[in-house]
Design a protein around this motif. Structure first.
Motif, PDB file in Angstrom:
ATOM      1  N   ILE A 144       0.407  37.641  28.467  1.00  0.00           N
ATOM      2  CA  ILE A 144       1.450  38.587  28.848  1.00  0.00           C
ATOM      3  C   ILE A 144       2.838  38.054  28.538  1.00  0.00           C
ATOM      4  O   ILE A 144       3.714  38.801  28.122  1.00  0.00           O
ATOM      5  CB  ILE A 144       1.338  38.963  30.343  1.00  0.00           C
ATOM      6  N   SER A 145       3.065  36.766  28.711  1.00  0.00           N
ATOM      7  CA  SER A 145       4.398  36.252  28.391  1.00  0.00           C
ATOM      8  C   SER A 145       4.654  36.367  26.891  1.00  0.00           C
ATOM      9  O   SER A 145       5.757  36.703  26.477  1.00  0.00           O
ATOM     10  CB  SER A 145       4.576  34.817  28.884  1.00  0.00           C
ATOM     11  N   ASN A 166      13.204  46.917  21.794  1.00  0.00           N
ATOM     12  CA  ASN A 166      12.541  47.303  23.037  1.00  0.00           C
ATOM     13  C   ASN A 166      12.942  48.697  23.510  1.00  0.00           C
ATOM     14  O   ASN A 166      12.285  49.277  24.358  1.00  0.00           O
ATOM     15  CB  ASN A 166      12.739  46.257  24.139  1.00  0.00           C
ATOM     16  N   THR A 176      10.530  42.887  26.552  1.00  0.00           N
ATOM     17  CA  THR A 176      10.562  43.656  27.786  1.00  0.00           C
ATOM     18  C   THR A 176       9.452  43.167  28.708  1.00  0.00           C
ATOM     19  O   THR A 176       8.460  42.621  28.245  1.00  0.00           O
ATOM     20  CB  THR A 176      10.402  45.173  27.512  1.00  0.00           C
ATOM     21  N   ASP A 177       9.615  43.349  30.006  1.00  0.00           N
ATOM     22  CA  ASP A 177       8.573  43.001  30.958  1.00  0.00           C
ATOM     23  C   ASP A 177       7.564  44.143  30.964  1.00  0.00           C
ATOM     24  O   ASP A 177       7.685  45.110  31.706  1.00  0.00           O
ATOM     25  CB  ASP A 177       9.171  42.785  32.350  1.00  0.00           C
ATOM     26  N   VAL A 178       6.582  44.037  30.101  1.00  0.00           N
ATOM     27  CA  VAL A 178       5.664  45.127  29.807  1.00  0.00           C
ATOM     28  C   VAL A 178       4.966  45.676  31.040  1.00  0.00           C
ATOM     29  O   VAL A 178       5.018  46.875  31.314  1.00  0.00           O
ATOM     30  CB  VAL A 178       4.625  44.668  28.756  1.00  0.00           C
ATOM     31  N   SER A 198       5.313  40.103  26.303  1.00  0.00           N
ATOM     32  CA  SER A 198       6.639  40.474  26.805  1.00  0.00           C
ATOM     33  C   SER A 198       7.745  39.895  25.926  1.00  0.00           C
ATOM     34  O   SER A 198       8.738  40.570  25.652  1.00  0.00           O
ATOM     35  CB  SER A 198       6.814  40.025  28.253  1.00  0.00           C
ATOM     36  N   ASN A 199       7.576  38.657  25.477  1.00  0.00           N
ATOM     37  CA  ASN A 199       8.560  38.068  24.565  1.00  0.00           C
ATOM     38  C   ASN A 199       8.592  38.807  23.237  1.00  0.00           C
ATOM     39  O   ASN A 199       9.664  39.080  22.690  1.00  0.00           O
ATOM     40  CB  ASN A 199       8.259  36.587  24.314  1.00  0.00           C
TER      41      ASN A 199
END
Length: 182
Positions: free
Chosen positions: A63-64, A7, A72-74, A67-68
């Protein structure tokens, strides 16, 4: 399944399009493979809103999962980057009318695997980092690509449908180290 990803490869003001291209590139995936991984159900991700045009749509990509996958929390990261810029320069700007819906890129940025959210804003004709004219066509086939993820069987990361690679570095290990030096 285990994927090659760090990330820390995500640079400031990087578009999600770019992060996904890095992921495809580092894992030798096609866009169709990426669509399966992200459980995307549509053939193409089309732009309609700020999220869709500058990043991707929250409604089209899980999105989860994204992000996984990228660790990162995109959307939080990209929202923060974009909001810092917009708050500083254009208070209360209606950004959607300034979005370019074809992929625009800086040749110097993309050759090292970077695409900025700023490249898609119409009030920039040149790269904000290099002052280089933004391009919108493949240098080989001269086709323009829409600013979206096409779930194509053949399209590898940072490449055109014709097979042209926008990345100049042929040693993947060197490229991964460059991405860490952001």
């Amino acid at each position: 399944m285990t994927y090659t990803w760090n990330n820390q490869w995500i640079w400031r003001y990087e578009s999600i399009w770019c992060s996904l291209e890095k992921f495809k590139y580092s894992n030798e995936l096609t866009s169709k493979d990426l669509g399966v991984i992200l459980r995307a159900s549509r053939e193409r991700v089309q732009t309609e809103s700020v999220y869709k045009s500058l990043y991707l749509s929250k409604n089209i990509v899980d999105i989860s999962s994204l992000s996984n996958l990228l660790n990162t929390d995109v959307f939080n990261k990209l929202d923060n980057d974009l909001n810092l810029f917009l708050d500083a320069l254009y208070n209360n700007l209606n950004i959607e009318k300034y979005i370019v819906y074809k992929l625009r890129y800086c040749p110097k940025c993309i050759e090292v695997g970077y695409h900025s959210i700023f490249h898609q804003l119409s009030f920039f004709d040149n790269c904000v980092f290099h002052s280089t004219k933004l391009e919108s066509k493949c240098p080989i086939c001269k086709k323009e690509e829409p600013y979206l993820i096409k779930y194509s069987k053949s399209k590898q990361g940072f490449s055109c449908e014709c097979g042209y690679s926008y990345i100049s570095e042929t040693n993947t290990f060197n490229l991964f180290n460059l991405w860490l030096s952001n």
